[in-house]
Design a protein around this motif. Structure first.
Motif, PDB file in Angstrom:
ATOM      1  N   LYS A 100       0.847  -1.180   0.000  1.00 55.09           N
ATOM      2  CA  LYS A 100       0.000   0.000   0.000  1.00 55.09           C
ATOM      3  C   LYS A 100       0.888   1.238   0.000  1.00 55.09           C
ATOM      4  O   LYS A 100       2.102   1.140   0.163  1.00 55.09           O
ATOM      5  N   ASP A 101       0.248   2.393  -0.186  1.00 51.92           N
ATOM      6  CA  ASP A 101       0.971   3.653  -0.127  1.00 51.92           C
ATOM      7  C   ASP A 101       1.223   3.996   1.337  1.00 51.92           C
ATOM      8  O   ASP A 101       0.441   4.685   1.984  1.00 51.92           O
ATOM      9  N   VAL A 102       2.330   3.478   1.878  1.00 47.69           N
ATOM     10  CA  VAL A 102       2.677   3.652   3.282  1.00 47.69           C
ATOM     11  C   VAL A 102       4.151   4.068   3.361  1.00 47.69           C
ATOM     12  O   VAL A 102       4.992   3.544   2.631  1.00 47.69           O
ATOM     13  N   SER A 103       4.459   5.008   4.262  1.00 46.83           N
ATOM     14  CA  SER A 103       5.849   5.416   4.503  1.00 46.83           C
ATOM     15  C   SER A 103       6.276   4.968   5.892  1.00 46.83           C
ATOM     16  O   SER A 103       5.457   4.899   6.815  1.00 46.83           O
ATOM     17  N   PHE A 104       7.574   4.681   6.029  1.00 42.73           N
ATOM     18  CA  PHE A 104       8.082   4.131   7.281  1.00 42.73           C
ATOM     19  C   PHE A 104       9.297   4.898   7.781  1.00 42.73           C
ATOM     20  O   PHE A 104      10.097   5.419   7.000  1.00 42.73           O
ATOM     21  N   VAL A 105       9.420   4.929   9.102  1.00 42.66           N
ATOM     22  CA  VAL A 105      10.661   5.321   9.776  1.00 42.66           C
ATOM     23  C   VAL A 105      11.032   4.156  10.680  1.00 42.66           C
ATOM     24  O   VAL A 105      10.165   3.584  11.339  1.00 42.66           O
ATOM     25  N   THR A 106      12.292   3.782  10.700  1.00 40.29           N
ATOM     26  CA  THR A 106      12.742   2.708  11.580  1.00 40.29           C
ATOM     27  C   THR A 106      14.147   2.983  12.083  1.00 40.29           C
ATOM     28  O   THR A 106      14.963   3.574  11.374  1.00 40.29           O
ATOM     29  N   ASN A 107      14.415   2.568  13.307  1.00 41.29           N
ATOM     30  CA  ASN A 107      15.776   2.659  13.842  1.00 41.29           C
ATOM     31  C   ASN A 107      16.495   1.316  13.725  1.00 41.29           C
ATOM     32  O   ASN A 107      17.597   1.156  14.249  1.00 41.29           O
ATOM     33  N   GLY A 108      15.884   0.357  13.037  1.00 39.03           N
ATOM     34  CA  GLY A 108      16.522  -0.925  12.783  1.00 39.03           C
ATOM     35  C   GLY A 108      17.110  -0.926  11.380  1.00 39.03           C
ATOM     36  O   GLY A 108      16.362  -0.843  10.393  1.00 39.03           O
ATOM     37  N   PHE A 109      18.434  -0.980  11.249  1.00 42.30           N
ATOM     38  CA  PHE A 109      19.000  -0.858   9.901  1.00 42.30           C
ATOM     39  C   PHE A 109      18.726  -2.094   9.043  1.00 42.30           C
ATOM     40  O   PHE A 109      18.621  -1.993   7.819  1.00 42.30           O
ATOM     41  N   THR A 110      18.533  -3.256   9.656  1.00 42.24           N
ATOM     42  CA  THR A 110      18.095  -4.436   8.900  1.00 42.24           C
ATOM     43  C   THR A 110      16.665  -4.241   8.408  1.00 42.24           C
ATOM     44  O   THR A 110      16.323  -4.599   7.275  1.00 42.24           O
ATOM     45  N   HIS A 111      15.833  -3.671   9.268  1.00 35.98           N
ATOM     46  CA  HIS A 111      14.445  -3.377   8.900  1.00 35.98           C
ATOM     47  C   HIS A 111      14.382  -2.430   7.705  1.00 35.98           C
ATOM     48  O   HIS A 111      13.585  -2.622   6.782  1.00 35.98           O
ATOM     49  N   ALA A 112      15.229  -1.386   7.738  1.00 36.77           N
ATOM     50  CA  ALA A 112      15.229  -0.394   6.661  1.00 36.77           C
ATOM     51  C   ALA A 112      15.554  -1.040   5.322  1.00 36.77           C
ATOM     52  O   ALA A 112      14.915  -0.755   4.296  1.00 36.77           O
ATOM     53  N   LYS A 113      16.537  -1.923   5.319  1.00 41.06           N
ATOM     54  CA  LYS A 113      16.913  -2.609   4.086  1.00 41.06           C
ATOM     55  C   LYS A 113      15.762  -3.452   3.551  1.00 41.06           C
ATOM     56  O   LYS A 113      15.456  -3.416   2.352  1.00 41.06           O
ATOM     57  N   LYS A 114      15.105  -4.205   4.430  1.00 38.30           N
ATOM     58  CA  LYS A 114      14.008  -5.077   4.004  1.00 38.30           C
ATOM     59  C   LYS A 114      12.829  -4.262   3.484  1.00 38.30           C
ATOM     60  O   LYS A 114      12.190  -4.635   2.494  1.00 38.30           O
ATOM     61  N   LEU A 115      12.516  -3.159   4.156  1.00 37.59           N
ATOM     62  CA  LEU A 115      11.419  -2.303   3.705  1.00 37.59           C
ATOM     63  C   LEU A 115      11.724  -1.713   2.330  1.00 37.59           C
ATOM     64  O   LEU A 115      10.852  -1.667   1.456  1.00 37.59           O
ATOM     65  N   ALA A 116      12.966  -1.264   2.142  1.00 41.55           N
ATOM     66  CA  ALA A 116      13.358  -0.698   0.853  1.00 41.55           C
ATOM     67  C   ALA A 116      13.313  -1.748  -0.244  1.00 41.55           C
ATOM     68  O   ALA A 116      12.885  -1.467  -1.378  1.00 41.55           O
ATOM     69  N   GLN A 117      13.722  -2.968   0.060  1.00 32.43           N
ATOM     70  CA  GLN A 117      13.681  -4.054  -0.922  1.00 32.43           C
ATOM     71  C   GLN A 117      12.251  -4.361  -1.354  1.00 32.43           C
ATOM     72  O   GLN A 117      12.027  -4.775  -2.497  1.00 32.43           O
ATOM     73  N   ARG A 118      11.306  -4.136  -0.468  1.00 35.54           N
ATOM     74  CA  ARG A 118       9.899  -4.366  -0.803  1.00 35.54           C
ATOM     75  C   ARG A 118       9.266  -3.177  -1.520  1.00 35.54           C
ATOM     76  O   ARG A 118       8.094  -3.219  -1.886  1.00 35.54           O
ATOM     77  N   GLY A 119      10.040  -2.110  -1.688  1.00 35.82           N
ATOM     78  CA  GLY A 119       9.566  -0.976  -2.465  1.00 35.82           C
ATOM     79  C   GLY A 119       8.919   0.134  -1.672  1.00 35.82           C
ATOM     80  O   GLY A 119       8.375   1.084  -2.253  1.00 35.82           O
ATOM     81  N   PHE A 120       8.983   0.065  -0.345  1.00 35.49           N
ATOM     82  CA  PHE A 120       8.387   1.106   0.480  1.00 35.49           C
ATOM     83  C   PHE A 120       9.333   2.293   0.624  1.00 35.49           C
ATOM     84  O   PHE A 120      10.558   2.143   0.555  1.00 35.49           O
ATOM     85  N   LYS A 121       8.754   3.468   0.852  1.00 36.60           N
ATOM     86  CA  LYS A 121       9.553   4.634   1.193  1.00 36.60           C
ATOM     87  C   LYS A 121       9.929   4.517   2.665  1.00 36.60           C
ATOM     88  O   LYS A 121       9.062   4.343   3.527  1.00 36.60           O
ATOM     89  N   VAL A 122      11.215   4.602   2.979  1.00 39.72           N
ATOM     90  CA  VAL A 122      11.667   4.381   4.348  1.00 39.72           C
ATOM     91  C   VAL A 122      12.736   5.396   4.727  1.00 39.72           C
ATOM     92  O   VAL A 122      13.599   5.740   3.915  1.00 39.72           O
ATOM     93  N   TYR A 123      12.665   5.877   5.961  1.00 42.55           N
ATOM     94  CA  TYR A 123      13.612   6.844   6.489  1.00 42.55           C
ATOM     95  C   TYR A 123      14.319   6.252   7.709  1.00 42.55           C
ATOM     96  O   TYR A 123      13.707   5.529   8.493  1.00 42.55           O
ATOM     97  N   ILE A 124      15.599   6.595   7.861  1.00 39.48           N
ATOM     98  CA  ILE A 124      16.378   6.143   9.006  1.00 39.48           C
ATOM     99  C   ILE A 124      16.854   7.359   9.793  1.00 39.48           C
ATOM    100  O   ILE A 124      17.459   8.266   9.208  1.00 39.48           O
ATOM    101  N   PRO A 125      16.610   7.411  11.102  1.00 41.20           N
ATOM    102  CA  PRO A 125      17.132   8.521  11.901  1.00 41.20           C
ATOM    103  C   PRO A 125      18.636   8.397  12.083  1.00 41.20           C
ATOM    104  O   PRO A 125      19.193   7.300  12.006  1.00 41.20           O
ATOM    105  N   GLY A 126      19.292   9.510  12.333  1.00 43.60           N
ATOM    106  CA  GLY A 126      20.717   9.477  12.626  1.00 43.60           C
ATOM    107  C   GLY A 126      20.958   9.020  14.052  1.00 43.60           C
ATOM    108  O   GLY A 126      20.033   8.938  14.861  1.00 43.60           O
ATOM    109  N   GLY A 127      22.208   8.736  14.375  1.00 47.33           N
ATOM    110  CA  GLY A 127      22.534   8.340  15.742  1.00 47.33           C
ATOM    111  C   GLY A 127      23.618   7.292  15.810  1.00 47.33           C
ATOM    112  O   GLY A 127      24.312   7.017  14.831  1.00 47.33           O
ATOM    113  N   GLU A 128      23.759   6.706  16.987  1.00 43.24           N
ATOM    114  CA  GLU A 128      24.769   5.683  17.259  1.00 43.24           C
ATOM    115  C   GLU A 128      24.241   4.304  16.884  1.00 43.24           C
ATOM    116  O   GLU A 128      23.086   3.976  17.164  1.00 43.24           O
ATOM    117  N   VAL A 129      25.065   3.489  16.260  1.00 44.32           N
ATOM    118  CA  VAL A 129      24.693   2.110  15.922  1.00 44.32           C
ATOM    119  C   VAL A 129      25.022   1.196  17.092  1.00 44.32           C
ATOM    120  O   VAL A 129      26.160   1.157  17.566  1.00 44.32           O
TER     121      VAL A 129
END
Length: 248
Positions: free
Chosen positions: A116-145
């Motif tokens: 669906k037309d859904v946007s995401f923010v996640t602090n999980g960098f594995t999550h961000a990769k998977k969301l992007a691979q599925r074609g979703f718009k995804v944002y990652i906050p800055g900070g310490e890993v």
């Protein structure tokens, strides 16, 4: 009031209430924050209480300092986590702006999120990769890993999340209890979770049954701030404090 007398009163209050905030003790004793904090530190050093962020708790066999890494968590309660994740994903609707917390259960959500037309923010960098691979718009906050939990944490992450207004957030927890609410072992991760929940219209905590009646170092919200999605609820007392959805 002598320090010994004041500490005896603090110990009695904590053992009776199980968990008390620093501000509450200050009010009860008509004492300064620095004085009460010093007394709590002394009691904790003597092994009579457990010091936690913003307060103290009674000694409890269910208190845990242990934080498992992602590989260890992935091997635990796999079927239950999949069921929880599948239901949580079904709650995402067209046009949502969603925060997904780092964690093994929240990561499993991604496979079930409808296209669906859904946007995401996640602090999980594995999550961000998977969301992007599925074609979703995804944002990652800055900070310490943080390697152990594969999460982005820290003050920069918290400040970024405070600028967002989410329709829904899906959060992981290490402990759920009546006395300490939702908790996690790392104060820095707790602050990230709190910031995401504060900026969300609706908050969900995803947790299998093993997390109930457990307490870890830092409470991030009380029970009434989020709906719990779990596989099965063994103790119905939690329904007195918040909504609980059982999926198995």
């Amino acid at each position: 009031m002598l320090a010994e007398e004041r500490m005896a009163i603090i110990l009695e209050i904590i053992n009776e209430q199980k968990a008390v905030k620093l501000s509450q003790l200050c009010e009860m004793l008509d004492a300064s924050i620095s004085t009460v904090r010093r007394d709590i530190n002394s009691l904790a050093d003597m092994g009579k209480i457990v010091k936690v962020h913003g307060g103290a708790m009674a000694l409890d066999d269910n208190f845990s300092f242990i934080e498992h890494n992602v590989e260890e968590k992935l091997a635990l309660f796999t079927e239950e986590k999949i069921a929880i994740a599948k239901y949580a994903a079904s709650l995402i609707e067209y046009g949502d702006f969603v925060y997904i917390d780092a964690g093994t259960t929240t990561e499993k959500m991604i496979d079930f999120i409808p296209q669906k037309d859904v946007s995401f923010v996640t602090n999980g960098f594995t999550h961000a990769k998977k969301l992007a691979q599925r074609g979703f718009k995804v944002y990652i906050p800055g900070g310490e890993v943080k390697f152990v939990t594969e999460a982005i944490i820290g003050a920069e992450c918290v400040m970024t999340l405070k600028s967002y207004n989410f329709t829904k957030c899906f959060i992981g927890a290490n402990g759920i209890s009546v006395s300490a609410g939702f908790s996690t072992p790392d104060v820095r991760e707790a602050r990230v979770k709190t910031a995401a929940i504060d900026g969300s219209r609706k908050a969900y905590v995803l947790s299998d049954h093993s997390k109930f009646d457990k307490i870890t170092s830092a409470t991030f919200i009380p029970l009434n701030r989020a709906t719990i999605i779990t596989d099965k609820l063994l103790d119905k007392k939690y329904t007195e404090y918040t909504s609980v959805k059982e999926v198995l």
